[in-house]
Design a protein around this motif. Structure first.
Motif, mmCIF file in Angstrom:
data_model
loop_
_atom_site.group_PDB
_atom_site.id
_atom_site.type_symbol
_atom_site.label_atom_id
_atom_site.label_comp_id
_atom_site.label_asym_id
_atom_site.label_seq_id
_atom_site.Cartn_x
_atom_site.Cartn_y
_atom_site.Cartn_z
ATOM 1 N N ASN A 26 0.817 -1.216 0.000
ATOM 2 C CA ASN A 26 0.000 0.000 0.000
ATOM 3 C C ASN A 26 0.851 1.267 0.000
ATOM 4 O O ASN A 26 0.529 2.258 0.654
ATOM 5 N N GLY A 27 1.956 1.193 -0.748
ATOM 6 C CA GLY A 27 2.800 2.374 -0.896
ATOM 7 C C GLY A 27 3.757 2.632 0.243
ATOM 8 O O GLY A 27 4.524 3.600 0.203
ATOM 9 N N TYR A 90 12.245 -11.753 -24.514
ATOM 10 C CA TYR A 90 12.017 -12.754 -23.472
ATOM 11 C C TYR A 90 11.285 -12.156 -22.265
ATOM 12 O O TYR A 90 10.370 -12.786 -21.713
ATOM 13 N N ALA A 91 11.673 -10.950 -21.867
ATOM 14 C CA ALA A 91 11.200 -10.384 -20.601
ATOM 15 C C ALA A 91 9.975 -9.485 -20.734
ATOM 16 O O ALA A 91 9.250 -9.283 -19.750
ATOM 17 N N SER A 92 9.725 -8.920 -21.914
ATOM 18 C CA SER A 92 8.669 -7.911 -22.048
ATOM 19 C C SER A 92 7.297 -8.364 -21.554
ATOM 20 O O SER A 92 6.610 -7.607 -20.867
ATOM 21 N N PRO A 93 6.833 -9.585 -21.869
ATOM 22 C CA PRO A 93 5.509 -9.976 -21.364
ATOM 23 C C PRO A 93 5.431 -9.960 -19.837
ATOM 24 O O PRO A 93 4.440 -9.486 -19.269
ATOM 25 N N ALA A 94 6.476 -10.442 -19.186
ATOM 26 C CA ALA A 94 6.480 -10.449 -17.722
ATOM 27 C C ALA A 94 6.562 -9.033 -17.173
ATOM 28 O O ALA A 94 5.913 -8.695 -16.170
ATOM 29 N N VAL A 95 7.371 -8.184 -17.815
ATOM 30 C CA VAL A 95 7.495 -6.794 -17.378
ATOM 31 C C VAL A 95 6.148 -6.078 -17.510
ATOM 32 O O VAL A 95 5.699 -5.380 -16.595
ATOM 33 N N ARG A 96 5.496 -6.235 -18.649
ATOM 34 C CA ARG A 96 4.212 -5.563 -18.870
ATOM 35 C C ARG A 96 3.180 -5.968 -17.815
ATOM 36 O O ARG A 96 2.500 -5.112 -17.227
ATOM 37 N N THR A 97 3.084 -7.265 -17.572
ATOM 38 C CA THR A 97 2.096 -7.751 -16.600
ATOM 39 C C THR A 97 2.376 -7.191 -15.205
ATOM 40 O O THR A 97 1.457 -6.728 -14.511
ATOM 41 N N LEU A 102 1.042 -2.892 -10.915
ATOM 42 C CA LEU A 102 1.489 -1.928 -9.896
ATOM 43 C C LEU A 102 1.000 -0.515 -10.177
ATOM 44 O O LEU A 102 0.882 0.293 -9.260
ATOM 45 N N GLY A 103 0.767 -0.201 -11.448
ATOM 46 C CA GLY A 103 0.211 1.110 -11.777
ATOM 47 C C GLY A 103 1.248 2.134 -12.165
ATOM 48 O O GLY A 103 2.443 1.840 -12.297
ATOM 49 N N ASP A 132 2.883 4.210 -17.496
ATOM 50 C CA ASP A 132 2.145 5.468 -17.338
ATOM 51 C C ASP A 132 0.876 5.356 -18.166
ATOM 52 O O ASP A 132 0.819 5.825 -19.311
ATOM 53 N N ASP A 133 -0.120 4.694 -17.612
ATOM 54 C CA ASP A 133 -1.375 4.370 -18.291
ATOM 55 C C ASP A 133 -1.192 3.349 -19.408
ATOM 56 O O ASP A 133 -2.153 2.728 -19.857
ATOM 57 N N HIS A 134 0.013 3.206 -19.893
ATOM 58 C CA HIS A 134 0.375 2.151 -20.833
ATOM 59 C C HIS A 134 1.881 1.923 -20.691
ATOM 60 O O HIS A 134 2.571 2.674 -19.994
#
Length: 213
Positions: A26-27, A90-97, A102-103, A132-134
């Motif tokens: 919670n921050g 390799y990492a982008s899908p995990a990073v995006r998720t 987290l926002g 940042d929103d995407h």
């Protein structure tokens, strides 16, 4: 939270990282892991990957994610930039998720540094993502002679000077890195993002070697 420092010179690289992983809920800071490894040498090749930002991807520590990546990698056939491309795929899908969960403001970055195939000089690049929103992504590249810092801890150190690492013995470079790391470690502030056990790796054309393991 992190401080990474790299000096990329004509014939070698010195790569230094703190060992603090900050856990939040919670921050708010709930605990620290002060023995977190952020420098990951590529087995049998004069190359390394360093990480800053979110330390868990795909529900596992970044170190475990990279173990899986290394199993897919024939590093001797690739330049640093090519390894960076493969790592991003390799990492982008995990990073995006992870960052989306987290926002806004959540970020993750990888440095790939060392001697790629047939390279006479070291080279470095960063793949960086921020939500940042995407998902936004960017790359940076570094050639000799460069001193670069990364992670939130870079705000806590003096301005970097390549003259401090140019034409000096490697021990002087290590001393310079220590002075920068000490400045960040000693910063008086709430929830200092820099702390813990420091790791340091030296890379030359033939190999990498832990100077602080």
């Amino acid at each position: 939270m992190t401080l990474l420092i790299a000096s990329i010179r004509q014939a070698d690289v010195v790569l230094t990282a703190d060992g603090r992983c900050t856990h939040r809920a919670n921050g708010k800071v709930t605990s620290y892991d002060d023995h977190y490894q952020k420098i990951h040498p590529i087995p049998d090749h004069p190359l390394a990957i360093a990480h800053h930002g979110e330390n868990r991807l795909n529900g596992i520590p970044v170190k475990e994610l990279l173990v899986g990546f290394f199993k897919t990698l024939n590093a001797g056939n690739h330049t640093v930039l090519e390894i960076g491309d493969l790592l991003q795929d390799y990492a982008s899908p995990a990073v995006r998720t992870r960052l989306k969960s987290l926002g806004n403001g959540a970020a993750s970055g990888f440095w790939i540094i060392g001697f790629g195939t047939q390279a006479r000089q070291p080279f470095g690049m960063e793949a960086f993502w921020k939500w940042d929103d995407h998902l936004n992504s960017e790359e940076r590249e570094w050639k000799p002679i460069t001193v670069v810092a990364g992670g939130d801890g870079k705000k806590q150190i003096p301005p970097l000077s390549y003259k401090s690492v140019e034409n000096v013995p490697i021990e002087k470079v290590r001393e310079y890195h220590k002075s920068l790391m000490d400045a960040a470690l000693k910063t008086e502030m709430k929830d200092n993002p820099v702390g813990g056990h420091v790791h340091e790796l030296v890379i030359n054309r033939e190999k990498w070697e832990w100077t602080i393991a």
